[in-house]
Enzyme design. Structure first.
Site, mmCIF file in Angstrom:
data_model
loop_
_atom_site.group_PDB
_atom_site.id
_atom_site.type_symbol
_atom_site.label_atom_id
_atom_site.label_comp_id
_atom_site.label_asym_id
_atom_site.label_seq_id
_atom_site.Cartn_x
_atom_site.Cartn_y
_atom_site.Cartn_z
ATOM 1 N N ASP A 65 10.076 6.354 -9.951
ATOM 2 C CA ASP A 65 9.656 7.056 -11.164
ATOM 3 C C ASP A 65 10.418 8.365 -11.361
ATOM 4 O O ASP A 65 10.757 8.741 -12.490
ATOM 5 C CB ASP A 65 8.147 7.320 -11.139
ATOM 6 C CG ASP A 65 7.328 6.048 -11.323
ATOM 7 O OD1 ASP A 65 7.917 5.033 -11.733
ATOM 8 O OD2 ASP A 65 6.110 6.063 -11.049
ATOM 9 N N SER A 93 0.812 -1.216 0.000
ATOM 10 C CA SER A 93 0.000 0.000 0.000
ATOM 11 C C SER A 93 0.846 1.268 0.000
ATOM 12 O O SER A 93 1.491 1.595 -0.981
ATOM 13 C CB SER A 93 -0.959 -0.004 1.195
ATOM 14 O OG SER A 93 -2.129 -0.694 0.886
ATOM 15 N N LYS A 146 -0.436 -4.420 -3.431
ATOM 16 C CA LYS A 146 -1.780 -3.960 -3.066
ATOM 17 C C LYS A 146 -1.945 -2.508 -3.522
ATOM 18 O O LYS A 146 -1.424 -1.589 -2.902
ATOM 19 C CB LYS A 146 -2.007 -4.061 -1.557
ATOM 20 C CG LYS A 146 -3.406 -3.599 -1.134
ATOM 21 C CD LYS A 146 -3.568 -3.694 0.365
ATOM 22 C CE LYS A 146 -4.953 -3.218 0.787
ATOM 23 N NZ LYS A 146 -5.152 -1.776 0.568
#
Length: 756
Positions: A522, A511, A537
């Site tokens: 990124d 999560s 998740k």
């Protein structure tokens, strides 16, 4: 995994949905108290209506859905196939594709049939295990048992079911008998040793796992056994049967206390969980426990448990808790028996999770003994002294370490905590920012952000923490059930730390942890190292109290529903659902080949992709590729890493072996073979890296008046000094500093290192 808390405008969309549903359902509410079946029908209608209107992507309630509910429900009420006969299943099978119709028509025929049959079979079963335990087992007989219940067929008749029970209780008594014999053998061997010699042997056996509580318990046990005569084989065999009988009787007495509402909650959950693995129903008692759990206070051993078929598995150790301090219990261990202090162990295989938890929990200072099956197949008895599990250990903490004259910081974040009701209270975002400042004041030249085993928490704090390491920009994208996309930004242009950064993850990072790692990856802001991928998740849940829809109802508490309402995405557009975050540098660990993530759940929501957000890649760190290449080469030549990978493959093979010999000599030989094999991998546990980890000055000052804090930090630093993954993270930080940067950076003075 912990639910992720979405920081929105008080979740106004969910509140709006609640109001709409409430209005729609008020017309259905009877004004007088109804019978339980009517309440069940009401709950069924309410549950499906709320899920269909509020779930991110509700599954169609059709024959495929029906088959899933059918399978999950039968597996939940008879996971080891020790109650129902094949004739029962043949009778149930005609409903396999009709449950969807029954749900829509509020028809309880299938539930009523299975419930009444289960009660009948459970009542009959008592005679089977009592018959099996009535006389001594022949442990010289060559027979075995297969515990792969998923592939095991149902018993074709009563005689076959009786035999199944006989084999199961024989396995239970055999494992107890072997353990008792070992204790008796040790008693005889130790008879001529002094107390000091016995304690020395005990400490040598446990190594770093010894704790003051266990040492005190060992000495107490020695005193009790001082004049104790060894028991004969016949007496030990009889004791194991009596103990197993008492254990099973206790188990069935628990079952007898369950009412129809408890069993209906299981049926409702089989329906709810087919929408996705994180949608679930909390019955009234479960809802109360959930509310208590959110307070963060508990007393016990400090471990989280989950049910896997007929077994109770340890899924997580709470940092700072007694099980964590003892270092013997591990994630993945399966609890077979529970004993209170010197009482006989109670078999908990097949017992409800709530009942297992009741047996393990207890007041501070009391003792519990767990018989567990380790991931390698060995069976161990672990003694734990219960204690209060302190909330403090859920907070962030940091340490400093020196390599080649350069100082680095390690920040450990066990969860993304926040208190929305009190804006002045601690939260993960503020606390990590403070630790970064403290590390900067110490002159660190690189930071490791450790979110291993971090199951998630507040999404707001993820945004705050990621924002410490980048210029302003997007951190995560959220998509709601209606398809509307929202982007959460770090809007502070300040970069609190612009130096080398490593983020550590493992297969239990989920999560919010995955959002942080994905954003750092990124932006190419830091290097992600750890397991091949994180948990996977990528969904958001909200807990909805069902009672708010039925004001004035005479039905009583209807419980609550946790349902998936949103999905989050990386800023590059990809979801973390299923795929998780793939490490830039994948490091082998003992769970590498086991099925433990979201991708291993049959009805998990799919991976997908949306448009990327507008963001600018970090351009101040230009030696990523060289650093990654160096790390991979270093690991390929690291004998310890290769041994860990070999151990992981062996554990995966062991996990697929489900046949146990019930011949005592063969059973002992199997256990000895496992112990011998484990000796090969003992160096994994005994490994020590070359670093010394130290507390920051403010903590050293606190330790002078807080010996408990000192003990905790000393233990943490000991663990870091045995952590090969932290060692590699520090090597990576060192590599991230180019030779030019190293030349420009002044060396750290040795006297600035503060020891704890």
């Amino acid at each position: 995994m912990n639910k992720i808390i979405v920081y929105m405008k008080r979740n106004y969309k969910i509140l709006l949905l609640v109001a709409i549903v409430a209005v729609a359902l008020w017309s259905f509410i009877p004004k007088e108290k109804q019978s339980d079946p009517d309440k069940d029908k009401m709950l069924l209608e309410l549950l499906t209506f709320v899920i269909e209107k509020g779930h991110y992507n509700p599954a169609k309630i059709d024959d495929t859905f029906s088959k899933g509910v059918y399978k999950d429900y039968l597996n939940a009420i008879d996971p080891s196939k020790r109650f129902f006969l094949q004739s029962d299943i043949d009778e149930f099978a005609k409903y396999e594709t009709k449950i969807d119709d029954e749900i829509l028509n509020k028809d309880l025929t299938f539930f009523d049939l299975t419930y009444s049959r289960l009660m009948k079979r459970m009542d009959e079963t008592k005679a089977y295990y009592k018959l099996a335990l009535d006389k001594p087992f022949d442990y010289k007989k060559n027979e075995s048992i297969n515990t792969d219940y998923e592939k095991l067929p149902y018993a074709k008749d009563v005689n076959e079911l009786k035999e199944r029970w006989r084999l199961q209780v024989k396995l239970s008594t055999l494992s107890s008998l072997v353990e008792k014999q070992k204790l008796e053998d040790d008693l005889i061997k130790d008879k001529n040793k002094t107390t000091e010699e016995k304690l020395k042997d005990y400490k040598a056996n446990l190594g770093d796992n010894i704790t003051p509580e266990l040492e005190k318990k060992f000495l107490s046990d020695l005193e009790k056994k001082k004049n104790q005569a060894p028991k004969s084989y016949e007496q030990l065999e009889k004791d194991t049967r009596e103990n197993t009988l008492n254990s099973l009787n206790d188990n069935f007495s628990f079952i007898k206390d369950l009412d129809r509402e408890d069993w209906f909650s299981i049926f409702i959950n089989a329906i709810a969980s087919r929408f996705d693995p994180h949608t679930s129903y909390f019955g009234p008692s479960e809802k109360e426990k959930f509310d208590v759990s959110m307070s963060g206070k508990l007393e016990g051993i400090g471990a989280r448990l989950q049910k896997k078929n007929d077994f109770t598995e340890i899924t997580e150790l709470i940092s700072g808790g007694p099980a964590w301090r003892g270092k013997q219990l591990e994630s993945g261990d399966v609890v077979l028996k529970v004993a209170q202090a010197d009482a006989e162990p109670v078999d908990v295989v097949g017992m409800r999770l709530d009942d297992v938890v009741k047996k393990i929990k207890g007041p501070k200072g009391t003792e519990v003994r767990l018989t567990v099956k380790k991931t390698d197949g060995t069976i161990k008895v672990i003694t734990i002294i219960r204690d209060e599990v302190e909330i403090e250990e859920t907070y962030v903490k940091s340490s400093v370490v020196v390599k080649d004259g350069f100082k680095y910081g390690v920040i450990y974040l066990p969860k993304f905590y926040i208190n929305f009701e009190d804006q002045n209270s601690r939260d993960a975002g503020k606390d990590v920012a403070q630790e970064v400042e403290r590390l900067k004041a110490e002159g660190v030249q690189g930071i490791v952000m450790d979110v291993r085993d971090n199951g998630g928490g507040s999404l707001k704090t993820v945004v705050d923490i990621a924002g410490l390491f980048i210029d302003q920009g997007p951190i995560v994208q959220i998509k709601s059930a209606a398809g509307k996309k929202e982007v959460l930004y770090d809007r502070d242009a300040k970069v609190q730390w612009d130096g080398p950064l490593v983020v550590m993850i493992n297969e239990f990072s989920a999560s919010a942890s995955e959002i942080l790692a994905a954003a750092i990856q990124d932006y190419k802001r830091g290097i992600i190292i750890g397991s091949k991928q994180s948990y996977g998740k990528g969904t958001v849940q909200n807990v909805i109290d069902l009672n708010q829809f039925v004001r004035g109802s005479t039905y009583g508490d209807l419980g609550a529903l946790k349902t998936t309402t949103q999905k989050f995405y990386r800023i590059n557009g990809g979801s973390t659902q299923l795929e998780g975050v793939k490490s830039d540098i994948a490091i082998p660990d003992r769970y590498s080949y086991l099925k433990m993530g979201e991708k291993d759940i049959d009805n998990a929501m799919p991976w997908d992709k949306i448009d990327a957000a507008d963001y600018k890649v970090w351009d101040k760190q230009n030696n990523f590729d060289l650093t990654i290449s160096k790390s991979r080469e270093r690991m390929s030549n690291n004998a310890q890493m290769n041994l860990i990978d070999e151990n992981a493959k062996w554990l995966d093979e062991r996990n697929k072996e489900n046949v146990y010999s019930l011949n005592i000599d063969k059973f002992k030989a199997e256990q000895k073979a496992l112990d011998d094999k484990n000796k090969k991998y003992k160096s994994i546990v005994d490994y020590k890296n070359s670093f010394q980890f130290n507390s920051l000055p403010y903590e050293v000052s606190q330790m002078k008046s807080d010996p408990i804090l000192k003990e905790k930090r000393d233990r943490w630093h000991e663990n870091l000094a045995k952590d090969i993954y932290i060692e590699e993270a520090i090597h990576i930080l060192n590599d991230l500093q180019s030779e030019n940067n190293k030349g420009l950076t002044s060396k750290v003075k040795k006297d600035k290192v503060v020891k704890s």
